[in-house]
Design a protein around this motif. Sequence first.
Motif, PDB file in Angstrom:
ATOM      1  N   THR A  61      10.442   0.448  -9.310  1.00 41.92           N
ATOM      2  CA  THR A  61      10.702  -0.577  -8.641  1.00 41.92           C
ATOM      3  C   THR A  61      10.615  -0.098  -6.980  1.00 41.92           C
ATOM      4  OG1 THR A  61      12.670  -2.025  -7.984  1.00 41.92           O
ATOM      5  CG2 THR A  61      13.180   0.484  -8.508  1.00 41.92           C
ATOM      6  N   LEU A  62      10.379  -1.091  -6.165  1.00 41.06           N
ATOM      7  CA  LEU A  62      10.184  -0.802  -4.829  1.00 41.06           C
ATOM      8  C   LEU A  62      11.423  -1.027  -4.070  1.00 41.06           C
ATOM      9  CD1 LEU A  62       7.813  -0.388  -2.819  1.00 41.06           C
ATOM     10  CD2 LEU A  62       7.918  -2.590  -2.316  1.00 41.06           C
TER      11      LEU A  62
ATOM     12  N   VAL B 118      10.516   3.170  -1.091  1.00 42.77           N
ATOM     13  CA  VAL B 118       9.807   4.009  -2.096  1.00 42.77           C
ATOM     14  C   VAL B 118       9.439   3.273  -3.433  1.00 42.77           C
ATOM     15  CG1 VAL B 118      10.974   6.309  -1.264  1.00 42.77           C
ATOM     16  CG2 VAL B 118      11.805   4.936  -2.979  1.00 42.77           C
ATOM     17  N   VAL B 119       8.490   3.750  -4.184  1.00 40.44           N
ATOM     18  CA  VAL B 119       8.172   3.243  -5.500  1.00 40.44           C
ATOM     19  C   VAL B 119       9.018   4.510  -6.405  1.00 40.44           C
ATOM     20  CG1 VAL B 119       6.667   3.054  -7.318  1.00 40.44           C
ATOM     21  CG2 VAL B 119       5.990   2.481  -4.953  1.00 40.44           C
TER      22      VAL B 119
ATOM     23  N   GLY C 271       5.900   7.178  -4.784  1.00 44.17           N
ATOM     24  CA  GLY C 271       5.230   7.113  -3.592  1.00 44.17           C
ATOM     25  C   GLY C 271       6.087   6.543  -2.662  1.00 44.17           C
ATOM     26  N   VAL C 272       5.497   6.560  -1.256  1.00 49.56           N
ATOM     27  CA  VAL C 272       6.179   5.658  -0.121  1.00 49.56           C
ATOM     28  C   VAL C 272       5.275   4.458   0.442  1.00 49.56           C
ATOM     29  CG1 VAL C 272       7.113   6.180   2.450  1.00 49.56           C
ATOM     30  CG2 VAL C 272       7.353   7.932   0.405  1.00 49.56           C
TER      31      VAL C 272
ATOM     32  N   VAL D  66       0.839  -1.181   0.289  1.00 44.28           N
ATOM     33  CA  VAL D  66       0.167   0.003   0.058  1.00 44.28           C
ATOM     34  C   VAL D  66       1.020   1.217  -0.060  1.00 44.28           C
ATOM     35  CG1 VAL D  66      -1.799   1.347   1.276  1.00 44.28           C
ATOM     36  CG2 VAL D  66      -1.826  -1.299   1.239  1.00 44.28           C
ATOM     37  N   ILE D  67       0.725   2.042  -0.976  1.00 41.15           N
ATOM     38  CA  ILE D  67       1.728   3.126  -1.295  1.00 41.15           C
ATOM     39  C   ILE D  67       0.729   4.443  -1.060  1.00 41.15           C
ATOM     40  CG2 ILE D  67       3.145   4.238  -2.964  1.00 41.15           C
ATOM     41  CD1 ILE D  67       4.135   1.377  -2.042  1.00 41.15           C
TER      42      ILE D  67
END
Length: 198
Positions: free
Chosen positions: A153-154, A143-144, A188-189, A130-131
């Motif tokens: 990438t994550l 992060v994304v 996103g985080v 969940v971002i």
Amino acid sequence: MLTPTQDRTLSFIRRYLKRRGYAPSLIEIAEGIGITSKGTAHRHVQALAEAGAIRLITGRKRGIELVDEEALSKTSLPLLGRIAAGQPIEAIAGQDRLELNDLFGPNRYALQVKGDSMIDAGILDGDLAVIERCDTADDGAIVVALIDDEEATLKRLRRLKSGRIKLIAENPGIPPMIYAAKRVRIQGVLVCQLRRYK
């Protein structure tokens, strides 16, 4: 978790609404639960509203509504207490609810994880990440990252003194990736993750 008196108050409000079709007054609530203070009844009603068991309609006489239990069950789960993952602890049942809306806010989205690059952070292949949507992140955050506007990438974010960006896998078998800052955009985080076992 509701106190016994708050639980009694909620039960009285439910019964009253079912019988009469409208909400009880504070005086009727006080009488119904066996107290004399209208102020104490008001505090119990406020506590029920804060717990999400009822909704208060301002500016309306007898402005109490029950929260739709069916709708509530679709957006929350019963939070029944704590469980030990180490030494056993006493099992105490609670009556709280885990509000899924708190996890899935309007500025959030989910991604299904593919691969094992983040296993040491407890993020496994098939998990749902969940971002929180954002374009900046603190050093060390997961992060994304969008690289060259093509591949996402994550990874864990590190900013190097040289101004470059280091994307670190949480798997000792995968080397970190280092890019010029202009090649990396934060999308996103990571807020939380979900894993299904069935």
